[in-house]
Design a protein around this motif. Structure first.
Motif, PDB file in Angstrom:
ATOM      1  N   SER A  84       0.810  -1.206   0.000  1.00 52.77           N
ATOM      2  CA  SER A  84       0.000   0.000   0.000  1.00 52.77           C
ATOM      3  C   SER A  84       0.847   1.261   0.000  1.00 52.77           C
ATOM      4  O   SER A  84       1.965   1.273   0.498  1.00 52.77           O
ATOM      5  N   ILE A 110      -3.852   1.706   7.281  1.00 53.73           N
ATOM      6  CA  ILE A 110      -4.680   0.867   6.401  1.00 53.73           C
ATOM      7  C   ILE A 110      -6.083   0.705   6.978  1.00 53.73           C
ATOM      8  O   ILE A 110      -7.077   0.809   6.261  1.00 53.73           O
ATOM      9  N   ASN A 140      -8.364  -4.879   7.688  1.00 50.47           N
ATOM     10  CA  ASN A 140      -8.065  -4.578   6.275  1.00 50.47           C
ATOM     11  C   ASN A 140      -9.060  -5.221   5.306  1.00 50.47           C
ATOM     12  O   ASN A 140      -8.798  -5.287   4.113  1.00 50.47           O
TER      13      ASN A 140
END
Ligand code: ADP
Ligand code: MN
Length: 253
Positions: A84, A110, A140
């Motif tokens: 990410s 996240i 997540n």
């Protein structure tokens, strides 16, 4: 059943290992320990019963189909911690009054990002925008309405499946775009035919994790970019439109 799906997944990957190393890496990253624990938790809470194959393997997230206990399909979006873009996430999160995160912890960033997508989807859905209904999010993992047919075939992004009648489709899209900005008071921030599904010739807007509230100082710039992208893409599909036309139609306050 998730454990079974995972074992199957791992087996599939070990068979494929020799062929494709990068794919194997992605496979291991989706089902890291914490992601599995999160999926087990969601299974125990009754949100998800079976996890099926991947619809999409993006840079930051994987989207899979799942089935809930009532045999309905759902879409399972799993963000990967390892790949990410935290700088980007921080940039979009910091101007948002709904989030006040002062952490460098990647996992927490996240999780805020996933919560943001959940909140944005809920807000859009309540404002009447045709987006997937959000069921829940945990860590997540985001569980949302599956957009596709009753046999589990997902609707395709407009990029892969252009509308049969682009003018008509574009007009429907503008209606959704206006609701997005004027009713939900959000700016998508990554609006393009990659993030618009062609669901039986009707647009469904997806991928709203980066969407920002109009109060965010970057919203104006993002809105102009979204309009430019859409105008460019639909002109290529022979729709006669312009930035000014769309801007006026949206009638932003
Ligand atoms: P990203 O672009 O960040 O990887 P997206 O939310 O755009 O994540 O999802 C990636 C792809 O997964 C989409 O292009 C679409 O093909 C598929 N997809 C996402 N959400 C759904 C959904 N609710 N129903 C069906 N397919 C979906
Ligand atoms: Mn996307």
């Amino acid at each position: 059943k998730i454990a079974k799906a995972d074992a199957k997944h791992q087996k599939l990957h070990s068979e494929k290992r020799k062929k494709d190393n990068s794919e194997r890496k992605v496979g291991n990253e989706i089902f890291d320990k914490l992601t599995l624990e999160t999926l087990y938790k969601l299974a125990n809470q009754g949100y998800i019963d079976i996890l099926n194959g991947a619809i999409s393997t993006g840079k930051e997230a994987n989207v899979l189909t799942g089935i809930d206990k009532n045999e309905n399909f759902l879409a399972v979006k799993i963000y990967r911690i390892a790949t990410s873009d935290f700088k980007k996430m921080d940039y979009y999160l910091k101007g948002d009054p709904r989030f006040n995160i002062k952490t460098k912890n990647k996992r927490k960033i996240i999780y805020s990002w996933v919560t943001k997508e959940f909140k944005n989807l809920t807000r859009l859905y309540e404002a009447g925008v045709r987006v997937p209904k959000a069921f829940t999010s945990a860590n997540n993992v985001l569980l949302i309405e599956f957009i596709g047919d009753e046999t589990g075939n997902p609707a395709q992004p407009v990029k892969n499946q252009p509308p049969k009648n682009p003018d008509e489709f574009f007009n429907k899209l503008l209606v959704q775009f206006k609701l997005f900005v004027n009713e939900a008071k959000l700016v998508h921030g990554d609006l393009s035919n990659y993030n618009i599904l062609n669901f039986n010739e009707k647009p469904v807007i997806i991928d709203v994790s980066q969407s920002v509230v109009l109060d965010n100082p970057i919203s104006r710039e993002l809105l102009e970019r979204d309009i430019n992208t859409i105008v460019h893409e639909y002109r290529k599909l022979c729709v006669k439109t312009s930035f000014e036309e769309v801007w006026e139609y949206l009638d932003c306050k």
